[in-house]
Design a protein around this motif. Structure first.
Motif, PDB file in Angstrom:
ATOM      1  N   ARG A 202       0.695  -1.121   0.032  1.00 37.63           N
ATOM      2  CA  ARG A 202      -0.137   0.089   0.080  1.00 37.63           C
ATOM      3  C   ARG A 202       0.888   1.392   0.042  1.00 37.63           C
ATOM      4  NH1 ARG A 202      -4.727   0.690   4.217  1.00 37.63           N
ATOM      5  NH2 ARG A 202      -4.353   2.644   3.560  1.00 37.63           N
ATOM      6  N   LYS A 203       1.875   1.221   0.945  1.00 39.38           N
ATOM      7  CA  LYS A 203       2.761   2.424   0.851  1.00 39.38           C
ATOM      8  C   LYS A 203       3.611   2.568  -0.384  1.00 39.38           C
ATOM      9  CE  LYS A 203       3.989   4.064   5.200  1.00 39.38           C
ATOM     10  NZ  LYS A 203       4.619   3.310   6.346  1.00 39.38           N
ATOM     11  N   VAL A 204       3.708   1.680  -1.036  1.00 36.07           N
ATOM     12  CA  VAL A 204       4.675   1.846  -2.148  1.00 36.07           C
ATOM     13  C   VAL A 204       3.828   2.546  -3.266  1.00 36.07           C
ATOM     14  CG1 VAL A 204       5.633   0.482  -4.381  1.00 36.07           C
ATOM     15  CG2 VAL A 204       6.244  -0.181  -1.959  1.00 36.07           C
ATOM     16  N   PHE A 205       2.430   1.927  -3.601  1.00 35.32           N
ATOM     17  CA  PHE A 205       1.542   2.539  -4.424  1.00 35.32           C
ATOM     18  C   PHE A 205       0.781   3.862  -3.886  1.00 35.32           C
ATOM     19  CE2 PHE A 205       2.403  -1.694  -6.294  1.00 35.32           C
ATOM     20  CZ  PHE A 205       2.967  -1.142  -7.614  1.00 35.32           C
ATOM     21  N   GLU A 206       0.715   4.115  -2.662  1.00 34.19           N
ATOM     22  CA  GLU A 206      -0.146   5.226  -2.284  1.00 34.19           C
ATOM     23  C   GLU A 206       0.617   6.684  -2.691  1.00 34.19           C
ATOM     24  OE1 GLU A 206      -1.143   4.894   1.857  1.00 34.19           O
ATOM     25  OE2 GLU A 206       0.718   5.592   2.429  1.00 34.19           O
ATOM     26  N   GLU A 207      -0.532   7.660  -2.716  1.00 35.60           N
ATOM     27  CA  GLU A 207      -0.232   8.825  -3.044  1.00 35.60           C
ATOM     28  C   GLU A 207       0.873   9.454  -2.037  1.00 35.60           C
ATOM     29  OE1 GLU A 207      -3.194  12.523  -3.163  1.00 35.60           O
ATOM     30  OE2 GLU A 207      -3.613  10.889  -4.654  1.00 35.60           O
ATOM     31  N   PHE A 208       2.167   9.993  -2.454  1.00 34.04           N
ATOM     32  CA  PHE A 208       3.005  10.408  -1.492  1.00 34.04           C
ATOM     33  C   PHE A 208       3.663   9.308  -0.429  1.00 34.04           C
ATOM     34  CE2 PHE A 208       0.245  14.296  -2.455  1.00 34.04           C
ATOM     35  CZ  PHE A 208       1.337  14.739  -3.024  1.00 34.04           C
ATOM     36  N   GLY A 209       3.312   8.002  -0.994  1.00 31.22           N
ATOM     37  CA  GLY A 209       3.819   7.195  -0.181  1.00 31.22           C
ATOM     38  C   GLY A 209       5.312   6.736  -0.328  1.00 31.22           C
ATOM     39  N   GLN A 210       6.086   6.430   0.965  1.00 31.12           N
ATOM     40  CA  GLN A 210       7.279   5.861   0.713  1.00 31.12           C
ATOM     41  C   GLN A 210       7.565   4.964   1.929  1.00 31.12           C
ATOM     42  OE1 GLN A 210       9.290   9.948   1.030  1.00 31.12           O
ATOM     43  NE2 GLN A 210       9.849   9.727  -1.103  1.00 31.12           N
ATOM     44  N   VAL A 211       8.155   3.875   1.630  1.00 31.18           N
ATOM     45  CA  VAL A 211       8.493   2.824   2.655  1.00 31.18           C
ATOM     46  C   VAL A 211       9.195   3.285   3.889  1.00 31.18           C
ATOM     47  CG1 VAL A 211       9.420   0.499   3.006  1.00 31.18           C
ATOM     48  CG2 VAL A 211       8.544   1.094   0.898  1.00 31.18           C
ATOM     49  N   SER A 213       9.952   6.725   5.537  1.00 27.87           N
ATOM     50  CA  SER A 213       9.670   8.220   5.296  1.00 27.87           C
ATOM     51  C   SER A 213      10.465   8.764   6.508  1.00 27.87           C
ATOM     52  CB  SER A 213       8.115   8.671   5.343  1.00 27.87           C
ATOM     53  OG  SER A 213       7.690   7.976   6.637  1.00 27.87           O
ATOM     54  N   THR A 214      11.327   8.272   7.294  1.00 24.38           N
ATOM     55  CA  THR A 214      12.002   8.928   8.181  1.00 24.38           C
ATOM     56  C   THR A 214      13.031  10.254   7.791  1.00 24.38           C
ATOM     57  OG1 THR A 214      13.899   7.521   8.291  1.00 24.38           O
ATOM     58  CG2 THR A 214      12.010   6.883   9.564  1.00 24.38           C
ATOM     59  N   ASP A 215      13.291  11.150   8.916  1.00 21.24           N
ATOM     60  CA  ASP A 215      14.410  12.103   8.114  1.00 21.24           C
ATOM     61  C   ASP A 215      15.748  11.425   7.768  1.00 21.24           C
ATOM     62  OD1 ASP A 215      12.272  13.851   9.159  1.00 21.24           O
ATOM     63  OD2 ASP A 215      13.138  14.477  11.108  1.00 21.24           O
ATOM     64  N   THR A 216      15.933  10.350   8.155  1.00 24.43           N
ATOM     65  CA  THR A 216      17.124   9.830   8.025  1.00 24.43           C
ATOM     66  C   THR A 216      17.391   9.256   6.670  1.00 24.43           C
ATOM     67  OG1 THR A 216      16.540   7.701   9.060  1.00 24.43           O
ATOM     68  CG2 THR A 216      17.903   9.346  10.452  1.00 24.43           C
ATOM     69  N   ARG A 217      15.951   9.105   6.027  1.00 27.15           N
ATOM     70  CA  ARG A 217      16.074   8.410   4.442  1.00 27.15           C
ATOM     71  C   ARG A 217      17.003   9.176   3.681  1.00 27.15           C
ATOM     72  NH1 ARG A 217      11.826   6.616   0.298  1.00 27.15           N
ATOM     73  NH2 ARG A 217      12.223   8.273  -1.352  1.00 27.15           N
ATOM     74  N   LYS A 218      17.789   8.349   2.913  1.00 29.62           N
ATOM     75  CA  LYS A 218      19.059   8.922   2.055  1.00 29.62           C
ATOM     76  C   LYS A 218      18.452   9.145   0.559  1.00 29.62           C
ATOM     77  CE  LYS A 218      21.408   4.646   2.119  1.00 29.62           C
ATOM     78  NZ  LYS A 218      22.810   4.154   2.211  1.00 29.62           N
ATOM     79  N   PHE A 219      17.411   8.569   0.224  1.00 29.60           N
ATOM     80  CA  PHE A 219      16.895   8.686  -1.231  1.00 29.60           C
ATOM     81  C   PHE A 219      15.932   9.844  -1.270  1.00 29.60           C
ATOM     82  CE2 PHE A 219      17.636   4.435   0.029  1.00 29.60           C
ATOM     83  CZ  PHE A 219      18.753   4.054  -0.706  1.00 29.60           C
ATOM     84  N   GLN A 220      16.269  10.847  -2.647  1.00 26.74           N
ATOM     85  CA  GLN A 220      15.272  11.884  -2.638  1.00 26.74           C
ATOM     86  C   GLN A 220      14.072  11.024  -3.168  1.00 26.74           C
ATOM     87  OE1 GLN A 220      17.979  14.030  -5.348  1.00 26.74           O
ATOM     88  NE2 GLN A 220      18.255  15.422  -3.733  1.00 26.74           N
ATOM     89  N   GLY A 221      12.909  11.996  -3.433  1.00 26.15           N
ATOM     90  CA  GLY A 221      11.719  11.512  -4.108  1.00 26.15           C
ATOM     91  C   GLY A 221      10.748  12.122  -3.381  1.00 26.15           C
ATOM     92  N   THR A 222       9.508  11.776  -3.911  1.00 25.60           N
ATOM     93  CA  THR A 222       8.169  12.669  -3.507  1.00 25.60           C
ATOM     94  C   THR A 222       7.043  11.345  -3.163  1.00 25.60           C
ATOM     95  OG1 THR A 222       7.202  12.437  -5.873  1.00 25.60           O
ATOM     96  CG2 THR A 222       8.382  14.526  -5.005  1.00 25.60           C
ATOM     97  N   GLY A 223       7.366  10.235  -3.431  1.00 24.60           N
ATOM     98  CA  GLY A 223       6.370   9.285  -3.332  1.00 24.60           C
ATOM     99  C   GLY A 223       5.110   9.336  -4.194  1.00 24.60           C
ATOM    100  N   LEU A 224       5.442  10.263  -5.229  1.00 24.51           N
ATOM    101  CA  LEU A 224       4.372  10.368  -6.361  1.00 24.51           C
ATOM    102  C   LEU A 224       4.443   9.371  -7.516  1.00 24.51           C
ATOM    103  CD1 LEU A 224       3.582  14.179  -6.622  1.00 24.51           C
ATOM    104  CD2 LEU A 224       2.108  12.365  -5.651  1.00 24.51           C
ATOM    105  N   GLY A 225       5.577   9.060  -7.671  1.00 21.65           N
ATOM    106  CA  GLY A 225       5.915   8.343  -9.048  1.00 21.65           C
ATOM    107  C   GLY A 225       4.916   6.991  -9.162  1.00 21.65           C
ATOM    108  N   LEU A 226       5.035   6.073  -8.458  1.00 20.15           N
ATOM    109  CA  LEU A 226       4.252   4.829  -8.394  1.00 20.15           C
ATOM    110  C   LEU A 226       3.025   4.810  -8.442  1.00 20.15           C
ATOM    111  CD1 LEU A 226       6.789   2.169  -6.728  1.00 20.15           C
ATOM    112  CD2 LEU A 226       6.369   2.517  -9.076  1.00 20.15           C
ATOM    113  N   ASN A 227       2.292   5.715  -7.559  1.00 20.07           N
ATOM    114  CA  ASN A 227       1.055   6.110  -7.420  1.00 20.07           C
ATOM    115  C   ASN A 227       0.426   6.609  -8.966  1.00 20.07           C
ATOM    116  OD1 ASN A 227      -1.217   8.190  -7.119  1.00 20.07           O
ATOM    117  ND2 ASN A 227      -1.512   6.673  -5.461  1.00 20.07           N
TER     118      ASN A 227
END
Ligand code: ADP
Length: 271
Positions: A202-211, A213-227
């Motif tokens: 669900r997280k992978v495909f939801e709007e703004f979803g990122q597996v 989402s902590t501040d320490t996450r090192k990958f850029q992105g919006t969580g929009l692409g797969l949705n």
């Protein structure tokens, strides 16, 4: 009498909770409309200045204003790359807002998915190199014809490639293939990167979803692409899904209808 009283009590409780539900529904609807309005305004407002920045950069780059000093080339390239990134994000937001209003319009044509994937991969190579991952391409031209909105499918493929490179975390190769399977044409993008934990669908495909989402996450992105990719593929009557092992890598699959099952226009009409 007791029975009637308790019945009436239950009835008015049920009525109260129904009107609470209705109120909540109205509030959700208002929030949804406000979000859509916000997305629409902000995307349109961002688009105009972005177009003018792109135009100005293209003019500088064209040499029409004179030869660019060697030292200026690097920064101009960075500005150009990031303008495109921002423009893609704005396109994503616009598409999202349209899709939410139930208006995801497809401009249909019949096209060669193999060729599209080969071209998108070639454009993508410099980025993969900068992310320190190799690419292995097992795709043939002129074999896999599909029907749909070419530009939107490019958006999906680019998104899968960019995720594969990003989440490879500098490890291994990305494998890209297109095959005929059952009644479908199936695109696979496999990476040997960080993988996705079980149950994160669900997280992978939801709007703004990122597996993560902590501040320490090192990958850029919006969580929009797969949705957005999911909306696009489903609007084509196709499927998008993945298989993954945490710490080992992921494969994303896109299945589209095989046009060889339908009558195709003559080759000359396709070009
Ligand atoms: P983002 O902009 O964060 O990449 P996406 O919608 O493209 O947004 O992807 C949503 C989330 O799914 C990512 O943030 C990541 O947690 C997970 N994800 C997507 N693709 C991969 C992949 N190839 N490997 C590992 N995780 C992935």
């Amino acid at each position: 009498v007791e029975l009637a009283r308790s019945f009436m009590g239950g009835y008015s409780e049920a009525q109260k909770s129904r009107s609470r539900l209705e109120e909540e529904h109205e509030r959700t609807k208002a929030a949804f409309l406000a979000k859509n309005q916000f997305l629409s305004t902000i995307s349109h407002e961002l688009r105009t200045p972005l177009t003018s920045i792109k135009g100005a950069l293209a003019l500088v780059d064209s040499g029409a204003l004179g030869e660019l000093p060697e030292k200026a080339r690097g920064p101009i390239k960075i500005a150009d790359r990031n303008t495109h990134r921002l423009a893609n994000l704005v396109d994503d937001l616009l598409l999202l807002q349209k899709a939410d209003g139930g208006k995801l319009e497809l401009t249909e044509e019949v096209f060669d998915l193999g060729e599209l994937v080969i071209d998108a991969t070639e454009l993508f190579r410099p980025y993969a190199e900068s992310a320190k991952v190799g690419i292995e391409l097992k795709v043939k031209r002129d074999e896999f014809w599909v029907r749909g909105d070419r530009k939107k499918i490019v958006q999906v493929v680019t998104n899968l490639l960019s995720n594969a490179a990003k989440f490879s975390n500098g490890r291994g190769e990305i494998l890209i293939s297109v095959q005929r399977e059952g009644g479908h044409i199936c695109l696979r993008v496999t990476d040997h990167g960080i993988g996705i934990p079980e149950g994160a669908d669900r997280k992978v495909f939801e709007e703004f979803g990122q597996v993560d989402s902590t501040d320490t996450r090192k990958f850029q992105g919006t969580g929009l692409g797969l949705n957005i990719s999911k909306r696009i593929i489903e609007a084509h009557g196709g499927h998008i899904y993945y298989e993954s092992v945490l710490g080992k890598g992921s494969t994303f699959y896109v299945e589209m209808l095989d046009t060889t099952r339908y009558p195709l226009p003559a080759r000359s009409m396709l070009s």
